[in-house]
Structures are given as C-alpha cells and as structure tokens.
Design an enzyme around this catalytic site. Sequence first.
Site: not given
Ligand code: OSB
Ligand code: MG
Length: 375
Positions: A164-166, A191, A193, A216, A241, A265, A295
């Site tokens: 999953k690439l930010k 993702d 955000n 995402e 999300d 989550k 995380i």
């Molecule tokens: O947006 O999915 C998210 C971690 C902390 C808060 C929000 C997000 C994330 C991740 C982490 O994308 C992915 C992971 O835990 O490996």
């Molecule tokens: Mg996310």
Amino acid sequence: MVTHPLVERAEVRLLALPLVEPFRAAHGALTERALVVVRIETDIGHGWGECSALPDPTYTGEWAADAFDRLGRDLLPLIVGQAVGPTEAVAALGEHGQPMAAAAVEMALLDAALRAEGRSLASHLGVDDEVTSVVAGAAVGLGTVAEVVASAERQAAAGFGRIKLKIQPGHDVDVVAAVVDAVPDVEVQVDGNGSFDATHLDALAGLGDLGVTAIEQPFAPDDVASAASLTERSSAPVVADEAAPDLNAVRALQRAGALGGVSIKPPRVGGLGRAVELHDLCRTSELKATAGGMIECGLGRRSLAALAALPAFTLAGDVSPAARWLKADPWPDLAMGAGEQHGRILVPDEPGVAPDPDPELLERLTVRRHVVRPG
Ligand code: OSB
Ligand code: MG
C-alpha cells in the site's frame, strides 16, 4: 444473566518505540511510535489492550499522550471496582469520544476472558478453523520515487505480495508507475489520507489503468461528491478509512455511490466488536473490506491478523509483522509463513489476544506509567 469479571486494578503505560524508518503520510510524519497500552487485572486473570492513537492528532482527533492521561484519569476509573465485560465497557467508554481508548479497554478485557477460557481471539471472532493464514501486506510511506521504489523492492523481497503506497498530489501516477514497473508481481494499493480534491480526478482515475487494486481515502472525509465521481470513473474501488468512523457513515457513503470498500480498523471504530459489525455490513452489502493497520505493536497486530481472517476481507490489508515499522517491541510478533505459506501471515492461535510482553523490554520502553485502584 452473564456475570462479568470484577476489575480489580488497571495500569496504563505510554511507550516510546523506535521505528525502523520514518513513516511519512499526507497527514504527517512519524519518527518514533509513542504508543499507549493498558493492563487490566480481574478476578479471572489479567489482559492487555493497545490504544493505537498516533503521537499527534493527525489521523483522527485522538493522540497518544492525551489518551494516556484520559485513560488514567477518567476512563479506567469508570471500570475499576466494577464487574464489566468487553462489550459493556465499549458502550460506557465509547460515549467519551475516544474510540481508540475504548478499544484498548475492550481488548484487555477480552484478552483476560479468552485466556481464562483457553480460547483464541480468531475463534472468538468466528474465524473458520480452516483459515490459518492471511495475505501479508505492507505499507510504504511517502518519499522520493527512488526511496519508494527501493522500499517496495525490500518489501517484495521479504515476501509481501501486496504493497500500500502512500500518495499525495504530485506524488501519485509517477511513483505508482515506477513501483508497478519495479515489482510487477506485487499487488499495489494506494492511500491518499484525504489529500486530493476534485481537481485531481483524472490522475486518480488513471491509477486503475496502472493496475492499482484499491484507492484508499483519496479525498477529505466530507468530500462525498469527489468520491462519487471517482467511484463512477475508476476501475479500482474507492475505499473509506478516515470517512468510516461507524456503520452509519458507511451506509451513507454507499447510498451516495461513493464507496467500493472499507478499511476496517478496530481502533478507529471503537474496538473489535464494532469492527466485526462493520465487517458483517460489508459482507451483506457487497463492499470489499481490507484490514487497516495503525503501526501497532505485536499486541494490536495480532488482533488485526485474527480479524483479517474473516470472509469479507477480500482485499489484502496492512497485515505485516509489527517489525515492519518497529525496531523494538515488547510483544511477540506475527510470523510470516514458510514454504507454501510464504507471503502469508499466520493467524495467531494462542489463547487470548496475545501472549504477555517481555517484562524487561516493556520496562525499558515505558516513558510513563499510571496505576488505577478501586475507590
Ligand atoms: O491511513 O491507513 C492509514 C497508519 C497510521 C494511521 C493511518 C494509517 C496508517 C497506515 C499504516 O497506513 C499501515 C501499517 O500499519 O502498516
Ligand atoms: Mg488509510
């Protein structure tokens, strides 16, 4: 009538866990994982729970140091000295507007109850006995194209079949194309955000053509119009999300034609019980579910792997060992399978949510500790 265990004492800790590499996303960067955990002692034994709030209120309104204070001062005192089960605790604490703190208390009470029963979390959640592993997925943060490609190659070499690439505006099509080129056998999701808006629809719609399997939270949670436009144009599902704090939010997005899937989550929705309700809604309303990471340390990661074994999780999730991000962690970690199970994470089958943490490492990584007693 069900009798609940009596909560005799509770303890909350603020940990400082070093990271393997900084975690950068559109909502901010993390260089150290401040993390809150609770230990609850009851008359049937003890359990541990993780409050996955990030160090700063960037992703949602909760943050670790505040959660530590509120748990110690307001929330844990509500249950210490009481007979209470996991579901009742979430109902009582959830009203306080801190779903991640409520999820921690739920997890600890559930851990205690399941240990006493000798039952695994997966079994409690209703996971089929035959499902013993889930696809291993790793997230990769923002960075230069070269950094992201190098990290994607490391994750692929470690066995992760999904990355999953930010992404954020200006760091989207090019970086995705470079990763798809470098690791063609790996499933790529993205993702944002919440960092994109209606002016970026062309670029986002183009990601599906590159083979991306999920987009995402590209837009701000309240930008339903953009999510609906992208849903119409994109071959890849738009996954909520931040926009999915509860069942009603998911129903409203689906009615608006702005949703193809949900990142589930447990911390964001107030615990595992509510995460299962969201899972069931996805299953009956033909939404794809993906198990979303925070995380977490091994404790939270284990609970995520158990959840991810449920049937609506048809999109690979953030199920990687805690060591993907954490350089030190008091909890026993998830394991990648061997042989035919390589590329998959083994679903934990020990009683409870997780085995106990290493006491010395826990002590060494604890920054603050607060004990709550009855009275
Ligand atoms: O947006 O999915 C998210 C971690 C902390 C808060 C929000 C997000 C994330 C991740 C982490 O994308 C992915 C992971 O835990 O490996
Ligand atoms: Mg996310």
